[in-house]
Design an enzyme around this catalytic site. Structure first.
Site, PDB file in Angstrom:
ATOM      1  N   LYS A  18       0.833  -1.220   0.000  1.00  0.00           N
ATOM      2  CA  LYS A  18       0.000   0.000   0.000  1.00  0.00           C
ATOM      3  C   LYS A  18       0.863   1.264   0.000  1.00  0.00           C
ATOM      4  CE  LYS A  18      -2.416  -0.667   3.779  1.00  0.00           C
ATOM      5  NZ  LYS A  18      -1.767  -1.893   4.269  1.00  0.00           N
ATOM      6  N   ARG A  93      -9.240   1.412   9.557  1.00  0.00           N
ATOM      7  CA  ARG A  93      -8.729   0.076   9.901  1.00  0.00           C
ATOM      8  C   ARG A  93      -9.846  -0.796  10.471  1.00  0.00           C
ATOM      9  NH1 ARG A  93      -3.038   0.757   9.220  1.00  0.00           N
ATOM     10  NH2 ARG A  93      -1.880  -0.783  10.406  1.00  0.00           N
ATOM     11  N   ARG A 132      11.613  -6.567   5.283  1.00  0.00           N
ATOM     12  CA  ARG A 132      11.362  -5.135   5.084  1.00  0.00           C
ATOM     13  C   ARG A 132      12.320  -4.275   5.920  1.00  0.00           C
ATOM     14  NH1 ARG A 132       5.357  -2.564   5.254  1.00  0.00           N
ATOM     15  NH2 ARG A 132       5.417  -2.802   7.512  1.00  0.00           N
ATOM     16  N   ARG A 165      11.428  -2.060  11.379  1.00  0.00           N
ATOM     17  CA  ARG A 165      10.407  -1.544  12.291  1.00  0.00           C
ATOM     18  C   ARG A 165      10.159  -2.570  13.396  1.00  0.00           C
ATOM     19  NH1 ARG A 165       5.491   0.368   8.506  1.00  0.00           N
ATOM     20  NH2 ARG A 165       4.394  -0.620  10.235  1.00  0.00           N
ATOM     21  N   ARG A 176      -0.301  -8.532  13.742  1.00  0.00           N
ATOM     22  CA  ARG A 176      -0.831  -7.506  12.827  1.00  0.00           C
ATOM     23  C   ARG A 176      -1.706  -8.148  11.759  1.00  0.00           C
ATOM     24  NH1 ARG A 176       3.974  -4.672  10.475  1.00  0.00           N
ATOM     25  NH2 ARG A 176       2.526  -3.171   9.663  1.00  0.00           N
TER      26      ARG A 176
HETATM   27  P1  AMP Z   1       1.113   0.862   9.396  1.00  0.00           P
HETATM   28  O1  AMP Z   1       2.331   1.689   9.153  1.00  0.00           O
HETATM   29  O2  AMP Z   1      -0.081   1.303   8.618  1.00  0.00           O
HETATM   30  O3  AMP Z   1       1.385  -0.616   9.257  1.00  0.00           O
HETATM   31  O4  AMP Z   1       0.708   1.105  10.925  1.00  0.00           O
HETATM   32  C1  AMP Z   1       1.593   0.784  11.985  1.00  0.00           C
HETATM   33  C2  AMP Z   1       0.817   0.739  13.286  1.00  0.00           C
HETATM   34  O5  AMP Z   1       0.243   2.033  13.557  1.00  0.00           O
HETATM   35  C3  AMP Z   1      -0.364  -0.209  13.314  1.00  0.00           C
HETATM   36  O6  AMP Z   1       0.005  -1.557  13.590  1.00  0.00           O
HETATM   37  C4  AMP Z   1      -1.204   0.406  14.438  1.00  0.00           C
HETATM   38  O7  AMP Z   1      -0.643   0.112  15.711  1.00  0.00           O
HETATM   39  C5  AMP Z   1      -1.022   1.888  14.187  1.00  0.00           C
HETATM   40  N1  AMP Z   1      -2.052   2.383  13.244  1.00  0.00           N
HETATM   41  C6  AMP Z   1      -1.875   2.835  11.971  1.00  0.00           C
HETATM   42  N2  AMP Z   1      -3.034   3.193  11.420  1.00  0.00           N
HETATM   43  C7  AMP Z   1      -3.992   2.972  12.355  1.00  0.00           C
HETATM   44  C8  AMP Z   1      -5.402   3.127  12.388  1.00  0.00           C
HETATM   45  N3  AMP Z   1      -6.094   3.556  11.313  1.00  0.00           N
HETATM   46  N4  AMP Z   1      -6.063   2.804  13.528  1.00  0.00           N
HETATM   47  C9  AMP Z   1      -5.405   2.371  14.612  1.00  0.00           C
HETATM   48  N5  AMP Z   1      -4.074   2.162  14.641  1.00  0.00           N
HETATM   49  C10 AMP Z   1      -3.365   2.462  13.533  1.00  0.00           C
END
Ligand code: AMP
Length: 239
Positions: A18, A93, A132, A165, A176
């Site tokens: 994404k 989400r 990654r 990360r 996740r």
């Molecule tokens: P991402 O970079 O999108 O994989 O997000 C990393 C982490 O940020 C996720 O595993 C959540 O802990 C938090 N996070 C990101 N977007 C959201 C969201 N829309 N709602 C809640 N937590 C989020």
């Protein structure tokens, strides 16, 4: 290129590509790419209370509470650079966030216009996440397909340090994906009911995915074999 307004929600599991695709699409359509994960990581780097709160959830692969996340997104969508639209990556989400997003957009007299869904099998997702590497400075992502340079980032004059990360560690990754399947995957039906979903194979190379994405957001449905607008099945309608 466009005077059209784009309200794009990009769906797909963690590691589905994404982020990479959103950056390319944002540049093609000249609208901002808004990643809630990046916003949380930025806040964490700055040491803000929001960042510190988010960290405890992110480290476990759990979702940050909806009210905190929705307030952050609402604030971001009110910025002037969203005048022609936006690409949301990592938000909504869950269904509650999607409904909150609708309410925020209604205040601006807008609606979501498309929801491309990048589909990648779980085994491929896990393999991608375990390979990654992310740049600490500009956030660029490297993996098996675009391997990390040994001497650091090197994207557009950046020389940031590359790191894994913490939420890409194996146990957190699995959580996740579990959270994604339970809470986020139902959004495919949520947007399919409005005819907004276009399923795209995220296992194609980056260029082909991008072409499918452009078709999806500009035309909705296309004849491409790897992409098609999804209608909810009768069984989906019941849930
Ligand atoms: P991402 O970079 O999108 O994989 O997000 C990393 C982490 O940020 C996720 O595993 C959540 O802990 C938090 N996070 C990101 N977007 C959201 C969201 N829309 N709602 C809640 N937590 C989020």
């Amino acid at each position: 290129m466009n005077s059209q307004w784009y309200g794009i929600v990009l769906l797909g599991g963690p590691g589905s590509g994404k982020g990479t695709q959103a950056v390319l699409l944002a540049s093609a359509l000249n609208i901002p790419h808004i990643s809630t994960g990046d916003l949380f990581r930025y806040n964490l780097k700055q040491g803000t209370p929001l960042g510190i709160l988010a960290k405890s959830y992110m480290d476990r692969g759990e979702l940050v509470p909806d009210e905190v996340t929705v307030a952050m997104v609402r604030d971001r969508l009110s910025q002037p650079d969203c005048a022609l639209g936006f690409i949301l990556d990592g938000f909504p989400r869950n269904v509650a966030q999607a409904e909150a997003l609708d309410a925020v957009l209604a205040e601006f007299g807008r609606v979501i216009t498309s929801a491309p869904y990048l589909h990648v099998n779980d085994a491929v997702l896990l393999e991608r996440l375990s390979n990654r590497w992310t740049c600490r400075s500009c956030g660029a992502v490297f993996n098996k397909v675009t391997p990390p340079p040994r001497e650091g980032c090197k994207k557009e004059h950046c020389d940031g340090e590359l790191y894994r990360r913490p939420d890409d560690e194996p146990e957190t990754q699995k959580n996740r994906i579990r959270v994604y399947e339970k809470q986020t995957a139902p959004l495919i039906i949520f947007y399919a009911k409005r005819g907004l979903i276009s399923e795209i194979s995220g296992e194609q190379d980056v260029e082909h995915v991008q072409l499918d994405m452009l078709r999806a957001v500009n035309l909705g449905m296309s004849g491409s074999s790897s992409q098609g607008a999804m209608k909810p099945s009768a069984a989906d309608e019941e849930c």
